[in-house]
Design a protein around this motif. Structure first.
Motif, short mmCIF file in Angstrom:
data_model
loop_
_atom_site.label_atom_id
_atom_site.label_comp_id
_atom_site.label_asym_id
_atom_site.label_seq_id
_atom_site.Cartn_x
_atom_site.Cartn_y
_atom_site.Cartn_z
N LEU A 1 -0.79 5.24 -2.96
CA LEU A 1 -1.92 4.74 -2.58
C LEU A 1 -1.57 3.14 -2.06
CD1 LEU A 1 -4.14 5.58 -6.05
CD2 LEU A 1 -4.24 6.50 -3.54
N GLU A 2 -0.68 2.33 -2.50
CA GLU A 2 -0.27 1.13 -2.10
C GLU A 2 0.13 1.24 -0.65
OE1 GLU A 2 2.61 -0.13 -4.89
OE2 GLU A 2 0.86 -0.65 -6.35
N GLN A 3 0.89 2.25 -0.18
CA GLN A 3 1.36 2.72 1.13
C GLN A 3 0.22 2.87 2.06
OE1 GLN A 3 4.12 5.54 1.48
NE2 GLN A 3 4.17 5.66 3.61
N GLU A 4 -1.00 3.64 1.60
CA GLU A 4 -2.07 3.99 2.29
C GLU A 4 -3.02 2.64 2.28
OE1 GLU A 4 -2.96 6.85 3.93
OE2 GLU A 4 -0.91 7.44 3.58
N ILE A 5 -3.34 1.99 1.26
CA ILE A 5 -4.15 0.83 1.16
C ILE A 5 -3.26 -0.38 0.85
CG2 ILE A 5 -6.33 0.03 0.32
CD1 ILE A 5 -6.60 2.75 -0.88
N PRO A 6 -2.45 -0.95 1.86
CA PRO A 6 -1.82 -1.96 1.50
C PRO A 6 -1.83 -3.46 0.96
CG PRO A 6 -1.89 -1.72 3.88
CD PRO A 6 -2.75 -0.93 3.29
N ASN A 7 -3.28 -3.72 1.04
CA ASN A 7 -3.81 -4.84 0.40
C ASN A 7 -4.17 -4.92 -0.91
OD1 ASN A 7 -3.81 -6.16 2.89
ND2 ASN A 7 -5.79 -5.22 3.48
N TYR A 8 -3.78 -3.83 -1.83
CA TYR A 8 -4.09 -3.58 -3.30
C TYR A 8 -2.63 -3.19 -3.92
CZ TYR A 8 -8.94 -4.15 -1.97
OH TYR A 8 -10.12 -4.48 -1.30
N ASN A 9 -2.71 -3.61 -5.24
CA ASN A 9 -1.72 -2.99 -6.09
C ASN A 9 -2.46 -1.89 -6.99
OD1 ASN A 9 0.57 -4.32 -5.12
ND2 ASN A 9 0.02 -6.18 -6.60
N PHE A 10 -2.00 -0.80 -7.40
CA PHE A 10 -2.58 0.27 -8.08
C PHE A 10 -1.66 0.21 -9.40
CE2 PHE A 10 -4.26 0.77 -3.78
CZ PHE A 10 -5.51 1.08 -4.02
N ARG A 11 -2.57 0.43 -10.50
CA ARG A 11 -1.90 0.89 -11.76
C ARG A 11 -2.90 2.21 -12.31
NH1 ARG A 11 -2.54 -2.67 -17.02
NH2 ARG A 11 -1.38 -1.54 -18.51
N ILE A 12 -2.31 3.29 -12.67
CA ILE A 12 -2.98 4.42 -13.36
C ILE A 12 -2.65 4.63 -14.56
CG2 ILE A 12 -3.51 6.82 -12.92
CD1 ILE A 12 -2.60 6.47 -10.02
N ILE A 13 -3.28 4.61 -15.27
CA ILE A 13 -3.38 4.69 -16.95
C ILE A 13 -3.90 5.74 -17.78
CG2 ILE A 13 -3.86 3.23 -18.99
CD1 ILE A 13 -4.77 0.96 -17.42
#
Length: 728
Positions: free
Chosen positions: A51-63
């Motif tokens: 997801l960070e590669q596809e949407i580079p302006n965000y950091n993603f955390r999955i819980i």
């Protein structure tokens, strides 16, 4: 007392301002909840990185969450997105509002994606007394939990259709907390009946963790091609991917598109144990199921009016007793309150001197804390005066002006703000302070040496009821952070342009045609104009590698191409050695770099070149030439992406050079063949053993022979049959 309150508020706000420094984070973190499907912990790192590669302006955390915990996390906005079962989605939409963006699918038999789910009702295989749903009356039934859709709600719906609802018809309902514990409860006899997700039972059986012969499926449904696993309940849509309504639509769209793009079978989905996401299916059937089984929020409610009519005498007695008890308690509390007031007044009078000392100590602590803060802390009067009442010494470190210049009124903070940001700063402060909220603005400020710096100002108003007493806050220098952000933005823009140029070069017909000069002309001008590099040129070594000959040079300032300049090894021995042996020479300071400083007098200084990047046009283990990028006027530090880009362009030039030499070789070969074929002289080609390999047409005409009669035969055969050897 009012002074004490104001100073106490000042100290509290300084601590709040210190903790607000995390507002400078460059990337926003997006949290996605994932309702636990199996009892195993899943590593979502690959999906986060995707997801960070596809949407580079965000950091993603999955819980990962259990069903009750994911509901709580969504209602408290601890997460913005979630993958959850239809019941969780329904409750969150009812209480907070959410949107279904996609449907999750799991990988079933034969790698078939399944968008449907169902529950399975089972018992131990040795239980001969349990064969149908009617046999489970009065039995102990186990389930993972109340909020498990396939593990409890769908089985309840099936039981309801068979008149086995409400659950009071069972001896006990045991909620185990997980699918594995539910299976264990049935196997070891703690429970008679178990209800879990049908997919979980199929997966555990497939993995060999459960012996299929130990389990008996109750109420088995007929085969469903869309749900090709054994199940006991109706089929319902799989987990949904949802977003809270307050999430920006553009972010919803980007994340949904990225998830739907994931291929069905690939290393990412295999590592996570599912088959991907698709466009959302119809979840409207969930409402009907919940209403049918009277499940929250459609549970049966007690009729208050009927209850009061039935128990009116009890309610009357209880009410009178409550009134008497309330009056008694109020009297006691009033007496105690009066005694406390008198005691507190005596205490305040006796401690007035001590309070005054504490106030002075608090003021000293406030000033000490403010002076130690990394930014400039200030207190100003409300606008329009905005006079500075207090400011720390850090303002001199920040701006170069002393705090006395601000306190005397000689300077104001607003006068240092860049004109472009002044109106924005005033309007933002007015809007936030009037609504009694903290403000947070970033703008440019001119300091004493006339330089412009980036600052972050955070502040808040201090109020006495509806009256604004003053504004306090701090100003922090964030120039390094902004410059780093701008550098990253420029790098991203540059890499996108580099990709476009590389694609254009790869698609140019000159590459396949071997037109090295034509491709060089295109490359030098395109790189220079699109990347704003002052000078770009391409060189080739001569045959003995003693000279570098310029094939094409483009000057950005004049827009003119030139060629033909020659550099000789005898003038630049060390520099030639570096070009012949290195894949690239990244000279940030070309005048002092030992690999390039030899060019200084004859090349660098006359042309005012400060930095140069020479990349080898490499064929095999040899550099046949170089492509050179040159900055004039000011030095330039070559980044990794620029070196990689130049290397890839050099590879395309090498490929073009190979095609050029190949075409030259083919032309010479064809010319030789044409010469032999059209010659009027007879020509014979034979190998070292004297076997004839070729006879040209002139031989046939001269000797009146057929080629098939003499090919692969000794040369002596031809001389004996046709003419003496001395005549050849």
């Amino acid at each position: 007392m009012n002074n004490f309150y104001n100073k106490y508020v000042s100290i509290t706000l300084i601590f709040l301002l210190i903790f607000s420094l995390n507002l400078h984070a460059t990337k926003q973190e997006i949290k996605i909840g994932f309702q636990r499907i199996t009892d195993e912990q899943v590593d979502f790192t690959p999906l986060e990185k995707y997801l960070e590669q596809e949407i580079p302006n965000y950091n993603f955390r999955i819980i990962q969450y259990s069903p009750p915990n994911i509901i709580e996390a969504l209602l408290w906005s601890e997460i913005e997105f979630a993958v959850c079962n239809p019941y969780v989605c329904y409750l969150v939409n009812l209480q907070k509002g959410c949107k279904v963006l996609a449907t999750f699918s799991r990988l079933g038999p034969n790698n078939q994606p399944m968008k449907l789910k169902a529950g399975v009702i089972f018992c131990k295989a040795s239980r001969d007394d349990i064969n149908t749903l009617n046999d489970i009356k009065g039995k102990i039934i186990a389930s993972p939990g109340r909020n498990y859709f396939a593990g409890w709600i769908l089985p309840l719906y099936e039981l309801y259709k068979n008149n086995l609802y409400p659950i009071s018809k069972f001896a006990t309902v045991l909620f185990t907390g997980s699918n594995g514990l539910t299976i264990d409860a049935v196997i070891n006899g703690t429970a008679d009946i178990g209800c879990i997700d049908a997919y979980i039972l199929w997966k555990l059986t497939k993995e060999g963790k459960i012996n299929q012969n130990e389990i008996k499926i109750i109420n088995q449904k007929s085969f469903n091609p869309e749900l090709p696993i054994t199940h006991s309940t109706i089929a319902s849509p799989e987990y949904s991917f949802i977003s809270l309504n307050n999430v920006p639509e553009e972010l919803q769209r980007k994340i949904t598109l990225a998830l739907i793009k994931i291929p069905v079978i690939n290393p990412l989905t295999e590592s996570l144990g599912f088959s991907g996401f698709s466009l959302p299916v119809d979840y409207s059937g969930t409402t009907e199921i919940l209403k049918t089984i009277k499940y929250p929020p459609y549970e049966e409610r007690v009729d208050l009016k009927t209850t009061i009519k039935t128990h009116w005498l009890l309610f009357t007695g209880f009410g009178l007793a409550l009134i008497f008890l309330t009056s008694f308690i109020i009297t006691i509390f009033y007496t105690i309150h009066q005694l406390k007031i008198r005691k507190e007044m005596l205490f305040l009078l006796s401690k007035s001197t001590e309070i005054q000392k504490q106030l002075e100590s608090s003021e000293r602590k406030f000033r000490t804390l403010a002076e130690q803060f990394p930014g400039a802390v200030f207190i100003v009067t409300p606008p329009p005066e905005s006079s500075i009442l207090f400011i720390t010494n850090q303002i001199e470190t920040l701006t170069g002006f002393s705090k006395e210049e601000f306190l005397s009124g000689k300077l104001s903070l607003l006068n240092l703000v860049h004109n472009e940001y002044r109106d924005y700063l005033l309007s933002e402060k007015e809007e936030k302070i009037s609504s009694k909220e903290p403000y947070n603005v970033i703008y440019k400020m001119q300091i004493k040496d006339k330089k412009w710096i980036w600052v972050n100002e955070i502040g808040t108003g201090v109020w006495d009821d509806s009256k604004l007493l003053y504004i306090q806050g701090y100003i922090l220098d964030i120039t390094e952070v902004k410059e780093r952000e701008e550098k990253e933005e420029k790098k991203l823009e540059r890499t996108n342009i580099e990709k476009e140029i590389l694609i254009d070069v790869m698609l140019r017909p000159e590459v396949a045609e071997g037109d090295f000069e034509g491709l060089s002309h295109f490359i030098t001008e395109t790189i220079s104009t699109k990347l704003r590099i002052p000078r770009v040129n391409i060189w080739l070594f001569n045959e003995d590698e003693t000279q570098l000959i310029c094939v094409d040079h483009y000057d950005l300032s004049t827009g003119i191409h030139s060629k033909g300049v020659i550099l000789k090894e005898e003038d630049f021995k060390d520099e030639f050695q570096a070009l012949k042996t290195s894949k690239y020479v990244d000279a940030h300071d070309a005048l002092n770099d030992p690999r390039t400083k030899g060019y200084a007098q004859n090349y660098l200084i006359p042309l005012n070149i400060k930095s140069m990047l020479d990349t080898g046009i490499r064929i095999g283990d040899r550099n046949r030439g170089v492509i050179c990028l040159e900055y004039t006027q000011i030095p330039h530090k070559w980044e990794e992406d620029e070196i990689s880009f130049a290397s890839q362009i050099a590879d395309q030039l090498a490929l073009t050079l190979i095609n050029k030499e190949k075409r030259s070789y083919e032309f010479q070969r064809n010319l030789l063949i044409q010469t032999i074929e059209t010659s009027t002289n007879g020509m014979i080609i034979f190998d070292s053993n004297g076997l004839i390999l070729y006879l040209n047409p002139a031989i046939f005409n001269l000797l009146n022979v057929l080629p098939e009669d003499y090919l692969n035969k000794p040369i002596t055969y031809l001389t004996q049959k046709v003419l003496p050897i001395e005549n050849l």
